[in-house]
Write an enzyme that holds these catalytic residues in place. Structure first.
Site, PDB file in Angstrom:
ATOM      1  CG  HIS A  99      -4.826 -11.873  -1.806  1.00  0.00           C
ATOM      2  ND1 HIS A  99      -6.005 -11.578  -2.448  1.00  0.00           N
ATOM      3  CD2 HIS A  99      -4.371 -10.684  -1.322  1.00  0.00           C
ATOM      4  CE1 HIS A  99      -6.245 -10.278  -2.365  1.00  0.00           C
ATOM      5  NE2 HIS A  99      -5.261  -9.720  -1.687  1.00  0.00           N
ATOM      6  CG  HIS A 124      -2.115  -0.944   0.997  1.00  0.00           C
ATOM      7  ND1 HIS A 124      -3.377  -0.688   1.492  1.00  0.00           N
ATOM      8  CD2 HIS A 124      -2.215  -2.127   0.341  1.00  0.00           C
ATOM      9  CE1 HIS A 124      -4.193  -1.680   1.155  1.00  0.00           C
ATOM     10  NE2 HIS A 124      -3.501  -2.566   0.468  1.00  0.00           N
TER      11      HIS A 124
END
Length: 740
Positions: A272, A110
């Protein structure tokens, strides 16, 4: 196993969104307005961005050299400390599965993932995640905890490692601590000390999506689907759980970060593979973000009133997803599980859409993060299923099922690109783990030939001025080459001489036909000089040297004897070293320094001038002196006379300012030409000059007029020439990271 589409299209969603953000109310802007000049006069150019990141806000001092401090750093010790942190669980924010790896992967992602290719803004290169609005975006919920966990490491090493480097290095270390082999890492990011003023979208509420029009057309240059998100809503477009529709959003937003389909699929599937999301209870029990939190929370936000508020009770996104049975280990289980079940919709404890295997399959196969005796059911996000249900992503990811080594390689390369995309060429990278230059880093050859010295430079200047090229042609070509630079992601510039390559040689602003003729002449001068033996000059150096010689000659024409600084060492890139599609985004929509405005542009040219100046790291005085000087040097696009307020063009005079501020001229919008103004004699009405808004703003804007008055003064001729030369050199050298 069936491959039929398991998507329900008729559900409504709670107001949760990206994989780690709470559904809490947006902060409400308040204040007694109007309270600033911008509130009173919003259409005036905002020059404040050209004052940003002043030395007055930087505690490190003017002499601080990050590269020198970094050279003292024991990078292996730093790496050991960061990896040790991964399993040092803290009671105030316990680690899922006893390992913070997933949290730090997300933090680094991020930090870097705000980058957008259209204007180069965003990214992890300055440590901006520490400041508003990024530190309080809903998509960055709980990353305040990750940064606090890192603080003891930052405190230990102090100025030897920046926050900007540490925020992305932590994710790299996290991957390695979980068994993944990374592609490499480069340090070299310098911290900012105040928030970046970046246009993140038109919305005034979190998760607003006013940025779309027509058939879900995302407004440029934005790189996320909603305000406060990094990329996409993991529940699907606007919270509708449709994996196929979500794939469209994924493809668009990741492409705007310069990622292709393979890189995109690798990042999602690879990222993920680790960790989990957090949605143990109702999202309305989560408190305000860091910037809105009370002072006693000391900059930590999103305090939860659900249970203990941490660990098994943590709420970050409202989604409660664990993708694999091995969330702290690199393996292929994400893809195995994605393709191993048919999926059906369910809701998290917080009411967010997510997916579980049909008919209770897989129950108990996923470990609980805090109770080793408990088991969970596999879960997926809507955007995870996009990797299976979108035909292109499906082809890519299904192959990786049988070729995990290819998946690992693609994830390693994509992760490296994600973390470094905004850093510019590898000459800016520091540390022992920097791999070979990649195409997306815009590589240039090393300078292996003997560089030209002072005597060679004098000879070349003379030959350039005698080549038949005008002062205007030499100046315009050098400017076109160097002014492609943008400070946001350190791309473009004169090094590499890419102005002679696709796509730059065909950009409208560069006047391809004229440019081709000029380059042919410069190449002839280069060949004749290099054939003589001894030192060699690159075309990149010669283009800049031509502009330098022309500026000196123009100053001499005005009676000013100045020396314009020139540093050789640029090299010439090849077409094979140039990603054409990647360079297309550098094409300017406007360049006020050349009085160029692309047809159909809706934003006023004077506003775009400020943005161009920001890209060139210029201050308001530098912008002022450059525009005035370039007009005097007749460097306009198409050689129009707009703003050329002089009867002696190609002479470096302050005539632009003298005549602009002359009250004997009255200005009116042109009746025959769009975006042009006619200047007439105030007494007789006789035509005198033509101008654009970029020219006239230096007389209409009070701050720019004040600067123009300095250069229009009788005693300013020498200062004007010297200041122009200094600003010119600054632009020519913006990409000289090898010497700056």
């Amino acid at each position: 196993m069936s491959d039929s589409c398991p998507v329900a299209h008729d559900g409504n969603t709670a107001s949760t969104s990206e994989s780690e953000n709470p559904a809490i109310p947006s902060p409400t802007p308040t204040g007694n307005r109007p309270r600033t000049n911008r509130d009173w006069w919003p259409n005036q150019p905002d020059l404040s961005v050209l004052h940003a990141h002043s030395s007055k806000s930087n505690p490190m001092g003017a002499d601080f050299d990050y590269a020198q401090e970094f050279a003292k750093l024991d990078v292996e010790a730093l790496k050991r400390d960061v990896i040790a942190l991964m399993t040092a669980s803290q009671d105030w924010w316990p680690a899922d599965y006893g390992h913070y790896g997933g949290l730090f992967v997300r933090m680094s992602w991020h930090a870097a993932g705000t980058y957008r290719i259209a204007d180069g803004r965003g990214g992890g290169g300055q440590g901006a995640q520490r400041f508003a609005p990024l530190n309080s975006w809903p998509d960055n919920a709980s990353l305040d905890k990750a940064r606090r966990l890192l603080w003891p490491v930052k405190q230990k090493y102090g100025k030897q490692v920046s926050w900007a480097d540490l925020l992305v290095f932590a994710g790299n270390c996290a991957l390695e601590s979980m068994g993944f082999t990374t592609f490499g890492f480069g340090f070299g990011r310098e911290d900012i000390w105040e928030p970046e003023e970046i246009y993140w979208g038109p919305e005034d509420t979190w998760l607003g999506d006013e940025r779309y029009s027509g058939d879900r057309e995302l407004s440029g240059p934005l790189g996320a689907v909603q305000m406060g998100l990094i990329y996409v809503n993991p529940e699907g477009p606007n919270g509708q759980p449709d994996p196929v529709a979500a794939a469209r959003d994924i493809r668009e937003t990741f492409a705007r970060m310069a990622m292709n389909d393979v890189e995109t699929a690798a990042l999602i599937a690879g990222g993920h593979t680790f960790g989990k999301t957090h949605g143990a209870g109702p999202a309305d029990l989560v408190g305000p973000e860091p910037e809105g939190a009370p002072v006693e929370q000391q900059g930590l936000g999103w305090k939860s009133a659900f249970g203990t508020g941490v660990g098994k009770d943590a709420i970050t996104s409202g989604l409660e997803v664990v993708w694999t049975p091995t969330p702290t280990k690199w393996d292929n289980t994400f893809l195995e599980i994605l393709y191993g079940y048919d999926w059906e919709l369910t809701k998290s404890p917080a009411g967010a859409w997510q997916w579980i295997p049909k008919d209770g399959a897989g129950a108990g196969t996923i470990p609980d993060p805090f109770d080793s005796s408990a088991g969970r059911t596999p879960t997926m996000l809507t955007t995870d299923l996009s990797l299976r249900l979108d035909p292109t992503y499906e082809k890519i990811t299904r192959r990786w099922l049988d070729h995990p080594e290819e998946f690992a390689e693609e994830f390693a390369k994509a992760w490296y690109k994600l973390l470094h995309r905004d850093m510019g060429p590898v000459t800016r990278y520091l540390g022992p783990w920097v791999p070979e230059p990649q195409l997306w880093q815009d590589p240039v050859p090393s300078a292996d030939d003997q560089l030209i010295g002072d005597a060679d430079i004098a000879i070349l200047k003379s030959r350039l001025l005698d080549s038949g090229l005008s002062v205007s042609q030499l100046v315009s070509t050098a400017w076109a080459s160097a002014a492609s630079f943008r400070s946001t992601d350190m791309r473009g510039g004169a090094n590499g001489a890419r102005i002679r390559l696709e796509p730059q040689k065909n950009w409208e602003v560069n006047e391809p036909a004229t440019l081709s003729a000029v380059l042919q002449t410069l190449e002839r001068v280069q060949q004749e000089f290099n054939q003589a033996g001894g030192a060699k000059v690159s075309l990149a150096d010669l283009i800049v040297l031509g502009g330098t010689a022309a500026v000196e000659q123009a100053a001499k024409n005005a009676g000013q004897d100045i020396t314009v600084s020139f540093t050789p060492g640029r090299t010439d890139a090849t077409q094979e070293q140039t990603d054409v599609d990647s360079f297309e985004v550098l094409e300017p929509r406007a360049d006020g320094f050349r009085n160029y405005l692309k047809g159909g542009e809706k934003i006023p040219a004077e506003i775009l001038l400020v943005d161009r100046a920001y890209m060139l790291s210029l201050t308001p005085p530098e912008v002022t002196v450059l525009v005035g000087g370039l007009r005097a040097l007749n460097a306009n696009f198409g050689k129009t006379g707009h703003g050329v307020f002089t009867d002696r063009p190609e002479t470096l005079t302050n005539d632009f300012f003298v005549n602009l501020l002359d009250m004997g001229t009255e200005w009116k919008p042109s009746k025959t030409e769009e975006n042009v103004y006619d200047g007439v004699d105030r007494a007789t009405g006789d035509p005198k000059y033509t101008a654009t808004a970029v020219d006239l703003v230096f007389g209409s804007n009070s701050q720019l007029r004040a600067l123009s008055e300095v250069y229009a003064s009788e005693d300013a001729k020498q200062k004007f020439a010297e200041d122009f030369a200094a600003a010119w050199t600054k632009v020519m050298d913006l990409d000289r990271f090898d010497v700056n």
